[in-house]
Enzyme design. Structure first.
Site, PDB file in Angstrom:
ATOM      1  N   HIS A 106     -32.935  -6.460  40.072  1.00  0.00           N
ATOM      2  CA  HIS A 106     -33.048  -7.589  39.056  1.00  0.00           C
ATOM      3  C   HIS A 106     -31.750  -7.794  38.487  1.00  0.00           C
ATOM      4  O   HIS A 106     -30.836  -6.919  38.468  1.00  0.00           O
ATOM      5  CB  HIS A 106     -34.255  -7.278  38.045  1.00  0.00           C
ATOM      6  CG  HIS A 106     -34.202  -5.847  37.521  1.00  0.00           C
ATOM      7  ND1 HIS A 106     -34.848  -5.065  37.849  1.00  0.00           N
ATOM      8  CD2 HIS A 106     -33.281  -5.342  36.459  1.00  0.00           C
ATOM      9  CE1 HIS A 106     -34.799  -3.750  37.219  1.00  0.00           C
ATOM     10  NE2 HIS A 106     -33.832  -4.129  36.179  1.00  0.00           N
ATOM     11  N   ARG A 110     -30.087 -12.089  28.096  1.00  0.00           N
ATOM     12  CA  ARG A 110     -30.609 -12.149  27.016  1.00  0.00           C
ATOM     13  C   ARG A 110     -30.976 -13.563  26.450  1.00  0.00           C
ATOM     14  O   ARG A 110     -30.069 -14.541  26.836  1.00  0.00           O
ATOM     15  CB  ARG A 110     -29.610 -11.511  25.775  1.00  0.00           C
ATOM     16  CG  ARG A 110     -29.196 -10.153  26.301  1.00  0.00           C
ATOM     17  CD  ARG A 110     -28.115  -9.616  25.409  1.00  0.00           C
ATOM     18  NE  ARG A 110     -27.703  -8.132  25.985  1.00  0.00           N
ATOM     19  CZ  ARG A 110     -26.875  -8.076  26.879  1.00  0.00           C
ATOM     20  NH1 ARG A 110     -26.311  -9.300  27.453  1.00  0.00           N
ATOM     21  NH2 ARG A 110     -26.775  -6.971  27.234  1.00  0.00           N
ATOM     22  N   HIS A 175     -23.459 -19.031  37.623  1.00  0.00           N
ATOM     23  CA  HIS A 175     -24.732 -19.572  37.602  1.00  0.00           C
ATOM     24  C   HIS A 175     -25.924 -18.765  38.330  1.00  0.00           C
ATOM     25  O   HIS A 175     -25.272 -17.681  39.063  1.00  0.00           O
ATOM     26  CB  HIS A 175     -24.712 -21.085  38.323  1.00  0.00           C
ATOM     27  CG  HIS A 175     -24.253 -20.893  39.743  1.00  0.00           C
ATOM     28  ND1 HIS A 175     -23.208 -21.347  40.031  1.00  0.00           N
ATOM     29  CD2 HIS A 175     -24.923 -20.491  40.799  1.00  0.00           C
ATOM     30  CE1 HIS A 175     -22.864 -21.340  41.555  1.00  0.00           C
ATOM     31  NE2 HIS A 175     -23.982 -20.817  42.000  1.00  0.00           N
TER      32      HIS A 175
END
Length: 365
Positions: A106, A110, A175
């Protein structure tokens, strides 16, 4: 059972929290690794080759020289033998990496409003909320989202720190890439939900794949790629680096990633490299971008790290050291839950965390 995500959040920087909090004092692992690691737990550093007899590492004659048997010891040959032993140890460590069972677990970052972001990801990007937890004693909440179970899919870990509603994404983060069936329809949905579209659907520069660029509620850029079907829609994490050859060398050696392809675009003055543990069609990839003449970037405080599964965090840490990376959290079990991890920085300062594969699956039970 306590969640691994809870403890991994001890590694998250929270430098813009509105007021100091004792429960967040370990958030920046680069500044506090020494104090964090001083907690009452035993850490065993693994050094490849150290358990082998000298005769196996250097040969029988070399072992006799080191013991001083026969003729007086010549310092120069011994130095040469020591260098040879170190080279063998390094070769063993990097060879082990190639056979380690690794995958991208993963990516952690934040957000300023957890519920708002979850709503955007589920309604606009088609992700599923896999789990969510609030940790009031540590002053944060987190949520995992993705397109399939965490034991087999690459997922997003969102972290909300109490009282912090905005983060600086910086200039280094590029991105996230999401594969969709129809880019144009996805863009229309995002517009209808109030999302921001920064590039309308169309062919990629210098390519034929239909793409679009959007931003989530916190301003994180997402590239929508029209390629379907795919077993892994969450397909890319793009980071900018100052020396592409150096970065490729590090990730192939220390991380065991395969260089899938590179593409130079002199018209737009950048070069990209795709690396991963499988093909781009079937697994997530790390996209490294070098912009001509730029060697350093502001990393901000929003993006955190990628977590990678491994069969041995001790050997993984050793390979990182041998490849020019920096260990910022020594390998070992985390207090309370005994999940073994290690954290490191690549030559550009991007952080990654290696997590023991068996321990990770136990945490998901």
């Amino acid at each position: 059972m306590a969640s691994l995500s809870v403890t991994l959040n001890l590694l998250r920087p929270c430098s813009i929290a509105p007021k100091p909090s004792p429960s967040l004092r370990f958030c920046d692992v680069r500044n506090s690794a020494s104090s964090y690691c001083s907690t009452s737990r035993r850490l065993a550093l693994f050094h490849l080759g150290s358990a082998l007899p000298q005769s196996q590492i250097l040969g029988a004659k070399a072992s006799q020289l080191l013991r001083g048997e026969g003729k007086p010891i010549d310092a120069a040959p011994i130095a040469d033998l020591a260098q040879a032993g170190a080279a063998i140890a390094q070769e063993d460590a990097l060879e082990w990496v190639k056979n380690d069972k690794r995958r991208m677990l993963h990516v952690v970052y934040r957000v300023g409003d957890l519920d708002k972001t979850i709503k955007f990801y589920t309604e606009c990007l088609g992700m599923k909320l896999l789990r969510k937890r609030d940790i009031p004693e540590e002053q944060y909440s987190n949520a995992f989202l993705g397109y399939g179970p965490e034991d087999s899919n690459f997922t997003v870990e969102l972290t909300y720190n109490y009282g912090v509603d905005k983060y600086d994404i910086g200039t280094g983060f590029g991105h996230f890439g999401i594969a969709v069936e129809d880019v144009a329809k996805t863009v229309e949905l995002i517009k209808a939900k109030g999302g921001k579209v920064t590039r309308e659907p169309g062919p990629a520069n210098g390519g034929s794949t239909i793409i679009a660029l959007i931003e989530d509620p916190d301003g994180y850029p997402f590239e929508l790629l029209e390629k379907w079907p795919t077993p892994e829609p969450f397909s890319q994490v793009m980071l900018r680096v100052g020396d592409l050859d150096r970065a490729i060398n590090f990730y192939t050696k220390a991380f065991g990633m395969e260089l899938l392809r590179t593409r130079d675009n002199p018209e737009y003055k950048y070069t990209v490299a795709m690396l991963g543990y499988g093909t781009e069609d079937n697994s997530p990839v790390l996209e490294l971008t070098y912009n001509y003449g730029i060697t350093d970037y502001d990393k901000g405080n929003g993006y955190a790290q990628i977590a990678i599964g491994t069969d041995d965090v001790y050997k993984s840490a050793e390979a990182v050291r041998l490849s020019g990376g920096k260990i910022i959290l020594e390998p070992g079990p985390l207090p309370g839950i005994n999940t073994k991890i290690t954290a490191c920085l690549d030559p550009d300062g991007w952080k990654s965390v290696f997590v023991d594969n068996i321990d990770f699956l136990k945490e998901l039970e």
